[in-house]
Design a protein around this motif. Sequence first.
Motif, short mmCIF file in Angstrom:
data_model
loop_
_atom_site.label_atom_id
_atom_site.label_comp_id
_atom_site.label_asym_id
_atom_site.label_seq_id
_atom_site.Cartn_x
_atom_site.Cartn_y
_atom_site.Cartn_z
N ALA A 168 -55.54 -9.78 -39.41
CA ALA A 168 -55.24 -9.85 -37.97
C ALA A 168 -56.52 -9.85 -37.14
N ARG A 169 -57.51 -9.06 -37.54
CA ARG A 169 -58.77 -9.03 -36.80
C ARG A 169 -59.51 -10.36 -36.93
N PHE A 220 -70.69 -4.63 -30.92
CA PHE A 220 -71.64 -3.53 -30.83
C PHE A 220 -72.03 -3.09 -32.23
N LYS A 221 -73.18 -2.46 -32.32
CA LYS A 221 -73.63 -1.87 -33.57
C LYS A 221 -73.88 -0.39 -33.34
N ALA A 222 -73.32 0.44 -34.21
CA ALA A 222 -73.51 1.89 -34.08
C ALA A 222 -74.84 2.29 -34.69
N PRO A 253 -55.88 -2.20 -34.14
CA PRO A 253 -55.88 -3.08 -32.96
C PRO A 253 -55.41 -4.49 -33.28
N GLY A 254 -55.73 -4.98 -34.48
CA GLY A 254 -55.34 -6.34 -34.84
C GLY A 254 -53.83 -6.50 -34.92
N LEU A 255 -53.17 -5.59 -35.62
CA LEU A 255 -51.71 -5.66 -35.76
C LEU A 255 -51.02 -5.41 -34.43
N LEU A 270 -66.84 -2.42 -31.26
CA LEU A 270 -67.61 -1.94 -32.41
C LEU A 270 -67.02 -2.47 -33.71
N GLU A 271 -65.70 -2.40 -33.84
CA GLU A 271 -65.04 -2.87 -35.06
C GLU A 271 -65.13 -4.39 -35.23
N LEU A 272 -65.19 -5.11 -34.09
CA LEU A 272 -65.24 -6.58 -34.15
C LEU A 272 -66.67 -7.11 -34.22
#
Length: 346
Positions: free
Chosen positions: A239-240, A289-291, A169-171, A284-286
């Motif tokens: 990128a993120r 959220f926490k899984a 997603p960042g790129l 979630l990746e950023l």
Amino acid sequence: MVNTPEFIRLTVVSTRIRFARNFAGFPFPSKMKPSHTAEVLHLVSESLKEIDPNEYTRYDIAQLRSSEKALLQEQHLVSPALLKKGENHAAFISSDRAVSIMVNEEDHLREQYICKGFDLYKAYERLSALDDGLASVLDFAYDKTLGYLTACPSNLGTGMRASVMMFLPGLTWKGEIKRLIPILHNRGMTLRGAFGEGSEAEGYLYQVSNERTLGWSEKDILEEVTEVTMSLCDQELLAREEMLQTSETELRDRCLRAYGTLTNCALLDMTEFLSKIVDVRLGLELGFFKAKDRQRFDEFLDDMQPAAFCLNNNLEGETERYYDEMRAETVSSVLPKLLEVVRRGR
């Protein structure tokens, strides 16, 4: 370089090794008669029984229902090209559904192994063992100069493709994908959508693989794909970080709104689900959220694919509206059990 295995694991969704093989003394599939295709299929079936009589299940394309075909494609166990075929075209799939052998697609055999996360060498070792077993009982078309002979010249040589599915997603957000494509091409690599050549990227998913097979050894391919993957992980991490520095509030709002929609709706069609779940996964990746259980979340994404959802819930023959009602009910019930919102300051 990225030295966090967790970041690499979450950026690389899956790993695949694929071998293209053909039989000596037979024309390529595009030139075969029905008698040829039947004989090739018989040879493969008998060889697999000899190698391991109980390991592989045979799926004859002409006998599959449309829902079964869709599920096999969703799971990347067969190609769209094979599913368009008829009699004497089949796939043999291992008991753990990690190995598939497509028969009479573009080549007589397309062997592949897929595993979760990043593990090129594990994938290579397992598929290479299968390929060696088949080579011991079958006569593959091989030239001392050109290597394995294949229907498409781009597969000449090792006949091997090593690929990784990456979440970038960042790129994508930075608009870097188009810049990277020619750079990777010059290195003998390719960057494509999730479903391979000609497909678009869905949900920030991209397939990175070697484009070159002639003149490279299998070891060369594994090393090059590994190096490129690590480089892309580095660039994605930066990128993120830039995304968060410049647009954290806007991104948080977008991801939370997507979560709110998914957990508070009565109708949810597949198009809207896919557009919203991508933003939830991004959140979630950023860190928005926490899984509670990352493996269960990943399994949930697989189970919500159209064919899997239909078969798992016995929805064949129901109306689209009923699908949408069931999808909304399922997502609003399950998603809060898998994720929790991380508020600012926590």
